[in-house]
Design a protein around this motif. Structure first.
Motif, mmCIF file in Angstrom:
data_model
loop_
_atom_site.group_PDB
_atom_site.id
_atom_site.type_symbol
_atom_site.label_atom_id
_atom_site.label_comp_id
_atom_site.label_asym_id
_atom_site.label_seq_id
_atom_site.Cartn_x
_atom_site.Cartn_y
_atom_site.Cartn_z
ATOM 1 N N VAL A 221 -5.365 30.402 -2.984
ATOM 2 C CA VAL A 221 -6.171 31.623 -3.129
ATOM 3 C C VAL A 221 -5.687 32.501 -4.282
ATOM 4 C CG1 VAL A 221 -6.688 31.625 -0.653
ATOM 5 C CG2 VAL A 221 -4.782 33.016 -1.507
ATOM 6 N N GLU A 222 -4.516 32.200 -4.855
ATOM 7 C CA GLU A 222 -3.857 33.167 -5.740
ATOM 8 C C GLU A 222 -4.598 33.430 -7.049
ATOM 9 O OE1 GLU A 222 -1.844 29.146 -6.342
ATOM 10 O OE2 GLU A 222 -2.518 30.344 -4.629
ATOM 11 N N HIS A 223 -5.256 32.411 -7.631
ATOM 12 C CA HIS A 223 -5.930 32.645 -8.920
ATOM 13 C C HIS A 223 -7.170 33.517 -8.736
ATOM 14 C CE1 HIS A 223 -4.044 28.651 -10.543
ATOM 15 N NE2 HIS A 223 -3.139 29.579 -10.244
ATOM 16 N N LEU A 224 -7.935 33.275 -7.683
ATOM 17 C CA LEU A 224 -9.078 34.146 -7.383
ATOM 18 C C LEU A 224 -8.592 35.545 -7.034
ATOM 19 C CD1 LEU A 224 -12.019 34.806 -6.826
ATOM 20 C CD2 LEU A 224 -11.769 33.746 -4.564
ATOM 21 N N MET A 225 -7.560 35.661 -6.206
ATOM 22 C CA MET A 225 -7.025 36.981 -5.861
ATOM 23 C C MET A 225 -6.528 37.715 -7.101
ATOM 24 S SD MET A 225 -7.455 37.582 -2.633
ATOM 25 C CE MET A 225 -6.411 39.045 -2.492
ATOM 26 N N SER A 226 -5.944 36.974 -8.037
ATOM 27 C CA SER A 226 -5.469 37.580 -9.278
ATOM 28 C C SER A 226 -6.640 38.154 -10.076
ATOM 29 C CB SER A 226 -4.713 36.541 -10.100
ATOM 30 O OG SER A 226 -4.127 37.116 -11.244
ATOM 31 N N ALA A 227 -7.723 37.381 -10.190
ATOM 32 C CA ALA A 227 -8.899 37.867 -10.916
ATOM 33 C C ALA A 227 -9.493 39.100 -10.247
ATOM 34 C CB ALA A 227 -9.946 36.763 -11.004
ATOM 35 N N LEU A 228 -9.533 39.107 -8.907
ATOM 36 C CA LEU A 228 -10.057 40.261 -8.181
ATOM 37 C C LEU A 228 -9.190 41.495 -8.426
ATOM 38 C CD1 LEU A 228 -10.952 38.505 -4.803
ATOM 39 C CD2 LEU A 228 -12.531 39.219 -6.601
ATOM 40 N N ALA A 229 -7.879 41.319 -8.404
ATOM 41 C CA ALA A 229 -6.976 42.438 -8.690
ATOM 42 C C ALA A 229 -7.163 42.912 -10.123
ATOM 43 C CB ALA A 229 -5.529 42.010 -8.457
ATOM 44 N N GLY A 230 -7.245 41.959 -11.064
ATOM 45 C CA GLY A 230 -7.368 42.318 -12.474
ATOM 46 C C GLY A 230 -8.634 43.080 -12.797
ATOM 47 N N LEU A 231 -9.729 42.785 -12.078
ATOM 48 C CA LEU A 231 -10.999 43.478 -12.306
ATOM 49 C C LEU A 231 -11.200 44.644 -11.336
ATOM 50 C CD1 LEU A 231 -13.411 40.488 -13.028
ATOM 51 C CD2 LEU A 231 -12.233 41.966 -14.652
ATOM 52 N N GLY A 232 -10.226 44.871 -10.473
ATOM 53 C CA GLY A 232 -10.286 46.027 -9.579
ATOM 54 C C GLY A 232 -11.303 45.905 -8.471
ATOM 55 N N ILE A 233 -11.565 44.675 -8.001
ATOM 56 C CA ILE A 233 -12.554 44.464 -6.940
ATOM 57 C C ILE A 233 -11.860 44.553 -5.582
ATOM 58 C CG2 ILE A 233 -14.161 42.806 -5.919
ATOM 59 C CD1 ILE A 233 -14.714 41.859 -8.786
ATOM 60 N N ASP A 234 -12.322 45.499 -4.763
ATOM 61 C CA ASP A 234 -11.678 45.787 -3.484
ATOM 62 C C ASP A 234 -12.300 45.035 -2.320
ATOM 63 O OD1 ASP A 234 -10.011 48.464 -4.199
ATOM 64 O OD2 ASP A 234 -11.944 48.496 -5.225
ATOM 65 N N ASN A 235 -13.609 44.802 -2.389
ATOM 66 C CA ASN A 235 -14.351 44.316 -1.235
ATOM 67 C C ASN A 235 -15.191 43.106 -1.612
ATOM 68 O OD1 ASN A 235 -13.544 46.683 0.414
ATOM 69 N ND2 ASN A 235 -14.825 47.792 -1.055
ATOM 70 N N LEU A 236 -14.983 41.984 -0.884
ATOM 71 C CA LEU A 236 -15.683 40.752 -1.234
ATOM 72 C C LEU A 236 -15.623 39.779 -0.068
ATOM 73 C CD1 LEU A 236 -17.065 39.495 -3.814
ATOM 74 C CD2 LEU A 236 -14.955 38.195 -4.106
ATOM 75 N N HIS A 237 -16.733 39.063 0.143
ATOM 76 C CA HIS A 237 -16.753 37.923 1.052
ATOM 77 C C HIS A 237 -16.658 36.657 0.214
ATOM 78 C CE1 HIS A 237 -17.666 40.275 4.595
ATOM 79 N NE2 HIS A 237 -18.693 40.836 3.980
ATOM 80 N N VAL A 238 -15.737 35.763 0.577
ATOM 81 C CA VAL A 238 -15.507 34.506 -0.145
ATOM 82 C C VAL A 238 -15.813 33.358 0.801
ATOM 83 C CG1 VAL A 238 -13.845 33.107 -1.418
ATOM 84 C CG2 VAL A 238 -13.695 35.620 -1.516
ATOM 85 N N ASP A 239 -16.966 32.702 0.595
ATOM 86 C CA ASP A 239 -17.351 31.557 1.425
ATOM 87 C C ASP A 239 -16.883 30.268 0.757
ATOM 88 O OD1 ASP A 239 -18.670 33.411 2.984
ATOM 89 O OD2 ASP A 239 -20.662 32.930 2.201
ATOM 90 N N VAL A 240 -16.231 29.406 1.518
ATOM 91 C CA VAL A 240 -15.711 28.159 0.969
ATOM 92 C C VAL A 240 -15.887 27.054 2.023
ATOM 93 C CG1 VAL A 240 -13.339 28.654 1.715
ATOM 94 C CG2 VAL A 240 -13.719 27.153 -0.239
ATOM 95 N N ASP A 241 -16.268 25.850 1.573
ATOM 96 C CA ASP A 241 -16.543 24.767 2.523
ATOM 97 C C ASP A 241 -15.463 23.697 2.519
ATOM 98 O OD1 ASP A 241 -17.038 23.529 0.104
ATOM 99 O OD2 ASP A 241 -19.042 22.789 0.636
ATOM 100 N N ALA A 242 -14.241 24.103 2.241
ATOM 101 C CA ALA A 242 -13.097 23.186 2.205
ATOM 102 C C ALA A 242 -11.834 23.992 2.491
ATOM 103 C CB ALA A 242 -13.011 22.506 0.844
ATOM 104 N N PRO A 243 -10.695 23.312 2.700
ATOM 105 C CA PRO A 243 -9.463 24.035 3.035
ATOM 106 C C PRO A 243 -8.769 24.686 1.842
ATOM 107 C CG PRO A 243 -9.432 21.785 3.896
ATOM 108 C CD PRO A 243 -10.531 21.859 2.906
ATOM 109 N N GLU A 244 -9.408 24.725 0.656
ATOM 110 C CA GLU A 244 -8.799 25.437 -0.469
ATOM 111 C C GLU A 244 -9.859 25.880 -1.461
ATOM 112 O OE1 GLU A 244 -6.203 23.148 -3.095
ATOM 113 O OE2 GLU A 244 -7.153 21.301 -2.434
ATOM 114 N N ILE A 245 -9.488 26.876 -2.258
ATOM 115 C CA ILE A 245 -10.337 27.395 -3.326
ATOM 116 C C ILE A 245 -10.302 26.390 -4.492
ATOM 117 C CG2 ILE A 245 -10.674 29.323 -4.928
ATOM 118 C CD1 ILE A 245 -11.155 30.005 -1.975
ATOM 119 N N PRO A 246 -11.424 26.149 -5.191
ATOM 120 C CA PRO A 246 -11.391 25.208 -6.317
ATOM 121 C C PRO A 246 -10.465 25.698 -7.427
ATOM 122 C CG PRO A 246 -13.481 26.399 -6.266
ATOM 123 C CD PRO A 246 -12.774 26.716 -4.989
#
Length: 305
Positions: free
Chosen positions: A76-101
């Motif tokens: 999850v760390e690369h997506l979380m990093s992008a969210l932090a970098g762009l200042g996004i506080d609130n988001l639903h992340v739907d994923v159909d596998a045990p990890e983020i691409p």
């Protein structure tokens, strides 16, 4: 007022999981104020929700994952990093596998997705976690520290004793009062060594790894034909990871982070050390411009630029 942010619209992507090696469909959806970042395993029946939470972090071998009820969402760390970098506080992340691409192994494609969806400011103040007193965590010669700072600054140093890494910068400081996440951090890719591939795959790791989503090195050199994106890409990627790992606390930090030879496990430990000392932190908002530290307003203005 510095406001919370979410997306204006839904955005989708498909990629491969770095460790599982299987196809992953990802959907990012806007969320209401004070929702936080919530991951949803939509392939399960019923779907399972895993909010960003440092106490839900599991398996920190080469990634940060969240676990609930025996089910996981890894890398999850690369997506979380992008969210932090762009200042996004609130988001639903739907994923159909045990990890983020993994996409290209950096946060750059996630930044592109988020910017493509559009970023919307919400009618609620952004809630920062401000470090009031220094905390530190050590394991042998590895350490990580958080100290009070009116902004967000990260200093990282690495030691790998590898010719390709030794020829690059092994220490970097990124201060978001002066630097841009998108320009200066987001494109730094994860990296690994050919001699470790057999061991990792025998342990169910890096099954989806390739030259398309990582910097790969043999005993002497970088094997990627396009070389490095930054002269200090190796240590910059460690900063990228740290930003994502730290954002699992659920709030942007006001702190100076410094680390030596740290990784996902130590980043998680320093959050736990911090949160368990209630005198070391506080939640703050900036609802009047006059009360907002210049470094903070500059950081979030740059994120939207």
């Amino acid at each position: 007022m510095i406001r919370q942010r979410t997306l204006k619209s839904i955005v989708k992507a498909t990629g491969v999981g770095l460790h599982g090696g299987r196809k992953v469909n990802l959907v990012l959806r806007p969320a209401a104020p004070d929702t936080g970042i919530v991951f949803h395993r939509v392939d399960l029946d019923p779907p399972l929700s895993l909010p960003a939470d440092p106490y839900a972090v599991c398996d920190t071998r080469m990634c940060s994952g969240l676990e609930k009820g025996g089910e996981k969402v890894g890398t999850v760390e690369h997506l979380m990093s992008a969210l932090a970098g762009l200042g996004i506080d609130n988001l639903h992340v739907d994923v159909d596998a045990p990890e983020i691409p993994i996409l290209d192994g950096s946060a750059g494609p996630f930044v592109f997705l988020l910017q493509s969806a559009g970023i919307e400011e919400q009618k609620a103040p952004k809630r920062f976690l401000r470090v009031k007193r220094a905390v530190e965590y050590r394991e042998g010669d590895k350490w990580v520290r958080l100290e009070p700072h009116d902004g967000f600054r990260l200093t990282f140093s690495i030691v790998f004793n590898h010719p390709a890494i030794d020829r690059s910068s092994s220490e970097v400081t990124v201060d978001f009062a002066e630097q841009s996440y998108v320009r200066d951090v987001a494109r730094a890719r994860t990296f690994g060594f050919m001699q470790d591939v057999d061991f990792m795959r025998a342990n169910g790791l890096a099954l989806g790894g390739s030259l398309d989503n990582a910097i790969v090195m043999d005993e002497y050199r970088v094997l990627n034909a396009d070389g490095l994106r930054y002269g200090d890409e190796f240590v910059k990627h460690k900063v990228l990871d740290a930003i994502g790992d730290l954002y699992l606390c659920g709030h942007p930090l006001l702190a100076a982070y410094s680390a030596h030879k740290a990784g996902h496990a130590l980043n998680n430990q320093i959050l736990r050390v911090l949160l368990e000392d209630r005198s070391a932190w506080e939640i703050v908002t900036f609802e009047k411009a006059a009360a907002t530290p210049q470094a903070v307003s500059h950081q979030f203005d740059l994120a939207l630029a």
